[in-house]
Scaffold this active site. Sequence first.
Site, mmCIF file in Angstrom:
data_model
loop_
_atom_site.group_PDB
_atom_site.id
_atom_site.type_symbol
_atom_site.label_atom_id
_atom_site.label_comp_id
_atom_site.label_asym_id
_atom_site.label_seq_id
_atom_site.Cartn_x
_atom_site.Cartn_y
_atom_site.Cartn_z
ATOM 1 N N GLU A 1 -65.509 4.257 84.763
ATOM 2 C CA GLU A 1 -66.238 4.923 85.852
ATOM 3 C C GLU A 1 -66.442 6.392 85.519
ATOM 4 O O GLU A 1 -65.607 6.986 84.854
ATOM 5 C CB GLU A 1 -65.409 4.843 87.154
ATOM 6 C CG GLU A 1 -65.082 3.431 87.581
ATOM 7 C CD GLU A 1 -64.083 3.385 88.749
ATOM 8 O OE1 GLU A 1 -63.842 4.426 89.384
ATOM 9 O OE2 GLU A 1 -63.559 2.284 89.001
ATOM 10 N N LYS B 1 -66.078 10.198 86.210
ATOM 11 C CA LYS B 1 -65.126 10.943 87.032
ATOM 12 C C LYS B 1 -65.908 12.022 87.765
ATOM 13 O O LYS B 1 -66.344 13.009 87.177
ATOM 14 C CB LYS B 1 -64.030 11.567 86.179
ATOM 15 C CG LYS B 1 -62.983 12.256 87.027
ATOM 16 C CD LYS B 1 -61.761 12.621 86.227
ATOM 17 C CE LYS B 1 -60.636 13.106 87.116
ATOM 18 N NZ LYS B 1 -60.955 14.291 87.898
ATOM 19 N N ASP C 1 -66.817 15.145 90.004
ATOM 20 C CA ASP C 1 -66.136 16.414 90.208
ATOM 21 C C ASP C 1 -66.439 16.922 91.609
ATOM 22 O O ASP C 1 -67.337 17.730 91.815
ATOM 23 C CB ASP C 1 -66.597 17.406 89.140
ATOM 24 C CG ASP C 1 -65.637 18.572 89.020
ATOM 25 O OD1 ASP C 1 -64.560 18.520 89.646
ATOM 26 O OD2 ASP C 1 -65.960 19.530 88.314
ATOM 27 N N TYR D 1 -64.667 4.797 94.991
ATOM 28 C CA TYR D 1 -64.193 4.245 93.723
ATOM 29 C C TYR D 1 -62.928 3.402 93.833
ATOM 30 O O TYR D 1 -62.392 2.964 92.829
ATOM 31 C CB TYR D 1 -63.987 5.349 92.686
ATOM 32 C CG TYR D 1 -63.127 6.497 93.184
ATOM 33 C CD1 TYR D 1 -61.781 6.330 93.472
ATOM 34 C CD2 TYR D 1 -63.687 7.762 93.375
ATOM 35 C CE1 TYR D 1 -61.002 7.368 93.926
ATOM 36 C CE2 TYR D 1 -62.920 8.818 93.827
ATOM 37 C CZ TYR D 1 -61.573 8.608 94.103
ATOM 38 O OH TYR D 1 -60.813 9.647 94.570
ATOM 39 N N LYS E 1 -61.161 13.303 79.915
ATOM 40 C CA LYS E 1 -62.042 14.419 80.283
ATOM 41 C C LYS E 1 -63.048 14.757 79.184
ATOM 42 O O LYS E 1 -62.800 14.495 78.014
ATOM 43 C CB LYS E 1 -61.190 15.668 80.554
ATOM 44 C CG LYS E 1 -60.219 15.537 81.706
ATOM 45 C CD LYS E 1 -60.956 15.576 83.018
ATOM 46 C CE LYS E 1 -60.091 16.031 84.164
ATOM 47 N NZ LYS E 1 -59.797 17.425 84.247
ATOM 48 N N CYS F 1 -81.152 53.989 86.003
ATOM 49 C CA CYS F 1 -81.586 52.757 85.346
ATOM 50 C C CYS F 1 -81.396 52.912 83.834
ATOM 51 O O CYS F 1 -81.859 53.900 83.254
ATOM 52 C CB CYS F 1 -83.061 52.485 85.663
ATOM 53 S SG CYS F 1 -83.722 51.110 84.705
ATOM 54 N N CYS G 1 -85.330 52.867 82.356
ATOM 55 C CA CYS G 1 -86.356 53.890 82.637
ATOM 56 C C CYS G 1 -85.749 55.163 83.218
ATOM 57 O O CYS G 1 -86.473 56.103 83.544
ATOM 58 C CB CYS G 1 -87.422 53.331 83.564
ATOM 59 S SG CYS G 1 -86.848 53.120 85.252
ATOM 60 N N CYS H 1 -83.473 49.033 90.615
ATOM 61 C CA CYS H 1 -84.279 50.085 90.023
ATOM 62 C C CYS H 1 -85.585 50.080 90.811
ATOM 63 O O CYS H 1 -86.287 49.073 90.839
ATOM 64 C CB CYS H 1 -84.553 49.795 88.548
ATOM 65 S SG CYS H 1 -85.829 50.888 87.885
ATOM 66 N N CYS I 1 -91.082 49.975 85.711
ATOM 67 C CA CYS I 1 -89.950 49.946 84.780
ATOM 68 C C CYS I 1 -90.182 48.817 83.769
ATOM 69 O O CYS I 1 -90.430 47.670 84.150
ATOM 70 C CB CYS I 1 -88.648 49.729 85.545
ATOM 71 S SG CYS I 1 -87.227 49.488 84.472
#
Length: 674
Positions: A118, A120, A122, A232, A320, A414, A417, A432, A437
Amino acid sequence: MAEEHSSPQVVSRVAELREQLNYHNYRYYVLDDPVISDAEFDRLMAELTRLEEDYGLASPDSPTQRVGAQPLDKFETVLHRQPMLSLENAFSEAEAREFDDRLKRFLRITEEFPYVLEPKMDGCAVELVYENGRLTTGSTRGDGYRGENVTQNLKTIHSIPLSLLTEVAPAPELLEVRGEAYMDLAEFKQLNEARLARGESAFANPRNAAAGSLRQLDPRITAARPLKIYCYGVGEVRGRNFDTQWEVLQTLKQWGLRVNPLIARGRGIDAAIAYHRDLEHRRHGLPYEIDGIVIKVDPLVLQERLGAKSRSPRWSLAYKFAATQATTKVLAIEVNVGRTGAVTPMAVMEPVEVGGVTVSRATLHNEDEVAKKDVRVGDTVLVQRAGDVIPEVVKVILEERPPDAQPFKMPVHCPVCDSLLVRPPGEKVTRCPNPDCVASLTRGIQHFAGKRAMDIDGLGEKIVQQLVEVGLVKEVSDLYRLTEDDLIPLERFAEKSAQNIISAIKASKAVPLWRLINALGIRYVGEATAQVLARHFQTPDALREASKEDLLHVEGVGAQVASSIRDFFQSERHQALIKKLQDNGVRSLPPEPQAASPLAGKTFVFTGGLADLSRGEAKALVAARGGKVTSSVSAKTDYVVAGSDPGSKLAKARELEVTVLNEAEFGELLKRST
Ligand code: IVH
């Protein structure tokens, strides 16, 4: 008005509606194959809600009760009848083989095990308890023995049935189902886009988003989150025996529970290793995150003989995939000027492999985030990559901080520029403000040309930067006026490469609408939102003319996103830009035409009993093909479907010369229109 005694007709109509709604909910959310339109579903739901209210017939397992429970002060504790164990992990093929060898030694057998394999998931582990087929309790895993009662939140997940389907297998007296609540990546991204638009912080990954959503005291918040479930396994079951894990999974499906379609069976550890390899390849193409595979010994008699250690069963293993988190060192913190002028601090790190990809930069989001995580140059940090999102710094490993590490300070000017940066009060983002720019122009054009936008091949960062610096491109529409002669004199260009770019630009003039929307770079509208908008509005003009109200009707679009879209299309600068794009021949491709159905717009009346279909199903099938079912025959009726023992409606049909179909002819018509 509540009535003391509801008539038997009302009671039976309520039961019929609940059954139909449960069935259509299952078709839509579990099978992903609806047979009626959304409007028809809403109509049935509205009828049921009204009857339940008028006659005081509400009950906790009614489909009307998914949302709407009152917020809680705290969650109660739930005892799991059987502990929800965790799994032993393996990270390499050698460790997976060791597991298989260990089982063989333990059972003193040499033949290969039948395994169930199956994905897995997350997400966040949950348990659903069904008593006599009705969902009574839903809980989180907690410490494995006791979890939190999140029943009202789990009920908002449409792929969780409130009552089990019992057509194929009768409902057992007691069923503890285990599964994983999770969020699809696209919806996770859209949720984060919306959260950032509201000035809230983004969830680090879909797992956190799922867990956070389930642990809301107010179920209305959970209801607004796009959670799903894959089941599951089972805990305690009374009133039904199983021989194998495979049979468990198949039976869960028969009860209307959602089971991952990628499950497989195989003999021996080699089959499991091949499955692992296959899924690891397919992993990034899946709509949700998986972090490995789960190998389970299939026959339950063998599972029983193998038993469990204190925290995990011996008969199962989580094998895993390569980790998506890793630790590395921060070499520098740079700031990056984005297409909207947003200045984002980025960690430049010693290259490290994360989830099979070498990573050397990670986003730190904004000034507040750097301060919150207190990331400093010289720190060792945990970085992670989720799906195709930019890697990010999760946390600093403080134990490893060099004594002279200095806190990060956001620059005042910035870096490209030299304009003075601004951060309006109440906003998280520093910008900015210079519209010319080079950095923001370059990024804006790169975004416009990107794979998920206009998809112009060959417009890499260096080339775009050059086009901006020499003044050939001041905004995206200028791209469409470039000629080969403009490009050839520039550094890095030969005749051939100039030709290639010009033809790539030409080829990008017609794109699917969602890509055009994404390309425009409307604030808070990322790829996911662009897709939803395109599906909803279908044409660029419809989107451009949409009122804020219209926009708020789109799934996942909140006030901030709606205002941003309105502001975008109302601004003179953007109107001029859109006009220039159109003048240069940019347009979106028409949406895929919907196949015409011979049932579309037709009105049906049913009379008498059908052998193969219930009335509800027959109606659903017609509605799904764009037809309508009414209860009485009139001149407007297109077809009367006459089953066994038809009533007076058949005579009426003959009188009005309406086409009459028998069940077989009706079946044929349906077949022609799928
Ligand atoms: S079986 C006794 N199957 O992984 C067996 N777990 O570390 C218990 N998970 O908390 C779990 N996908 O939330 C199983 N196909 C799957 C799974 C799965 C994800 C999660 C589950 C559990 C954790 C175990």
